[in-house]
Design an enzyme around this catalytic site. Structure first.
Site, PDB file in Angstrom:
ATOM      1  N   LYS A 127       0.878  -1.139   0.003  1.00 36.11           N
ATOM      2  CA  LYS A 127      -0.008   0.138  -0.270  1.00 36.11           C
ATOM      3  C   LYS A 127       0.852   1.377  -0.428  1.00 36.11           C
ATOM      4  O   LYS A 127       1.657   1.268   0.539  1.00 36.11           O
ATOM      5  CB  LYS A 127      -0.551  -0.066   1.229  1.00 36.11           C
ATOM      6  CG  LYS A 127      -0.430   0.169   2.912  1.00 36.11           C
ATOM      7  CD  LYS A 127       0.131   1.248   2.854  1.00 36.11           C
ATOM      8  CE  LYS A 127       0.901   1.395   4.335  1.00 36.11           C
ATOM      9  NZ  LYS A 127       1.541   2.470   4.824  1.00 36.11           N
ATOM     10  N   PRO A 165       9.548  -4.698  -0.257  1.00 35.58           N
ATOM     11  CA  PRO A 165      11.055  -4.246   0.871  1.00 35.58           C
ATOM     12  C   PRO A 165      10.179  -3.831   2.460  1.00 35.58           C
ATOM     13  O   PRO A 165       9.408  -2.594   2.113  1.00 35.58           O
ATOM     14  CB  PRO A 165      11.835  -3.002   0.209  1.00 35.58           C
ATOM     15  CG  PRO A 165      10.383  -2.573  -0.792  1.00 35.58           C
ATOM     16  CD  PRO A 165       9.406  -3.745  -0.836  1.00 35.58           C
ATOM     17  N   ALA A 213       9.893   0.429   4.216  1.00 30.85           N
ATOM     18  CA  ALA A 213       9.902   0.829   3.479  1.00 30.85           C
ATOM     19  C   ALA A 213       8.183   2.014   3.818  1.00 30.85           C
ATOM     20  O   ALA A 213       8.526   3.603   2.498  1.00 30.85           O
ATOM     21  CB  ALA A 213       9.733  -0.102   2.270  1.00 30.85           C
ATOM     22  N   GLY A 214       7.160   1.809   4.219  1.00 31.68           N
ATOM     23  CA  GLY A 214       6.615   2.659   4.315  1.00 31.68           C
ATOM     24  C   GLY A 214       5.041   2.116   3.145  1.00 31.68           C
ATOM     25  O   GLY A 214       4.514   2.180   3.164  1.00 31.68           O
ATOM     26  N   GLY A 264       3.756  -1.253   4.099  1.00 33.59           N
ATOM     27  CA  GLY A 264       2.886  -1.923   4.906  1.00 33.59           C
ATOM     28  C   GLY A 264       2.925  -3.358   5.188  1.00 33.59           C
ATOM     29  O   GLY A 264       2.093  -4.711   5.236  1.00 33.59           O
ATOM     30  N   GLY A 265       4.317  -4.043   4.061  1.00 31.62           N
ATOM     31  CA  GLY A 265       4.580  -5.521   3.488  1.00 31.62           C
ATOM     32  C   GLY A 265       4.581  -6.268   5.106  1.00 31.62           C
ATOM     33  O   GLY A 265       3.842  -7.138   4.092  1.00 31.62           O
ATOM     34  N   SER A 271       2.468  -5.697   7.610  1.00 36.42           N
ATOM     35  CA  SER A 271       1.099  -5.786   7.980  1.00 36.42           C
ATOM     36  C   SER A 271       0.330  -6.872   7.030  1.00 36.42           C
ATOM     37  O   SER A 271      -0.435  -7.303   6.894  1.00 36.42           O
ATOM     38  CB  SER A 271       0.437  -4.312   8.183  1.00 36.42           C
ATOM     39  OG  SER A 271       1.235  -3.572   9.537  1.00 36.42           O
ATOM     40  N   ASP A 276      -2.321  -1.135  10.723  1.00 38.33           N
ATOM     41  CA  ASP A 276      -2.383  -1.323   8.939  1.00 38.33           C
ATOM     42  C   ASP A 276      -3.067  -2.970   8.974  1.00 38.33           C
ATOM     43  O   ASP A 276      -3.435  -3.228   7.414  1.00 38.33           O
ATOM     44  CB  ASP A 276      -1.510  -1.388   8.946  1.00 38.33           C
ATOM     45  CG  ASP A 276      -0.299   0.305   8.870  1.00 38.33           C
ATOM     46  OD1 ASP A 276      -1.542   0.921   9.201  1.00 38.33           O
ATOM     47  OD2 ASP A 276       0.710   0.251   8.825  1.00 38.33           O
TER      48      ASP A 276
END
Length: 275
Positions: free
Chosen positions: A6, A126, A129-130, A132-133, A135, A163
């Site tokens: 996201k 990654p 990175a912001g 949301g991986g 979550s 998230d």
């Protein structure tokens, strides 16, 4: 199962409660960047150890991301590794979101998984990175466990972390508020984005930097506007309260901000609309 990334079209801090920051943000699912998760019999897990990862079906490649050819923590690797008896992945972190999910589900379901299954995680998103991986991975793990024995996936998602509820919802776009657990579906523009990765950014550190001189957002103007209205009429600093603290901690992010790119989450990924 695909665990999508996201981006945060905007992210505004609205206050602090019980020592946690609260926010309002537009989450937008990126359908061509995702991790892949699936269960295999536990007895087959060791067969995947040190095997090269297959070509990813994830279409969006991010500038600045490479795959390491040896085992390292908190990076994407080009091989699967047996992390433990129940996890095979090309990614390893001491922060184990899957153990947290397992601690929240029924004990019989937990034992069923641990005795009979292994989770395979093919990671493309990654970390730090912001995007949301972690979550998104948690939400997919919840859904996969639900296929073994049904339970209240929304309740477990709320308890699993910020998230996770957005990814569990399956929505394309939503206004997300509170600690990340309040999800309001939003009819948004359908857009394509290009992404660039600057440097790994610690969410905890960026929020701590913001807290030194907090300025809280007090209206809901942004939550009513669609993506193109937001990105065409507001600056990257207008839309993300964490950009300045991110710049203060990681000077390289200034280069991306100065190009007019928009920060996702607490960094370090930046995005722009494809022309």
């Amino acid at each position: 199962m695909k665990a999508f990334a996201k981006i945060n079209i905007f992210l505004k801090i609205t206050g602090k409660k019980d020592n946690y920051h609260q926010l309002i943000s537009r989450f937008y699912r990126i359908d061509n960047l995702y991790d892949e998760l699936y269960f295999i019999p536990k007895s087959e897990a060791r067969n995947l150890d040190k095997t090269l990862i297959p070509n990813s079906n994830s279409l969006l490649k991010i500038n600045g991301i490479t795959y390491e050819n040896e085992f390292k923590q908190d990076v994407l690797m080009d091989k699967f590794y047996l992390i433990n008896d129940n996890l095979v992945s090309n990614f390893y972190s001491k922060s184990d979101i899957f153990s947290k999910v397992l601690s929240l589900v029924d004990e019989n379901l937990k034992q069923e998984f641990q005795n009979n299954f292994a989770l395979v995680l093919h990671k493309n998103i990654p970390t730090f990175a912001g995007l949301g991986g972690a979550s998104s991975n948690a939400a997919c793990f919840i859904k996969l466990l639900n296929d073994i024995k049904p339970f209240d996936t929304k309740a477990i998602a709320r308890l699993s972390g910020a998230d996770v509820s957005f990814f569990e919802s399956g929505l394309k776009s939503a206004n997300v508020s509170g600690y990340g657990e309040i999800i309001d579906d939003f009819s948004d523009d359908l857009c394509d984005f290009s992404l660039e990765f600057s440097t790994p950014c610690s969410t905890k550190d960026v929020f701590s930097e913001f807290a030194k001189e907090p300025k809280y957002y007090t209206n809901d103007e942004l939550s009513k506007l669609k993506i193109k209205e937001l990105l065409n009429n507001f600056t990257n600093y207008d839309l993300n309260d964490l950009l300045k603290p991110c710049n203060a901690l990681y000077s390289i992010t200034l280069d991306y901000a100065n190009k007019g790119l928009f920060l996702s989450g607490s960094g370090g990924s930046f995005f722009k609309l494809k022309s």
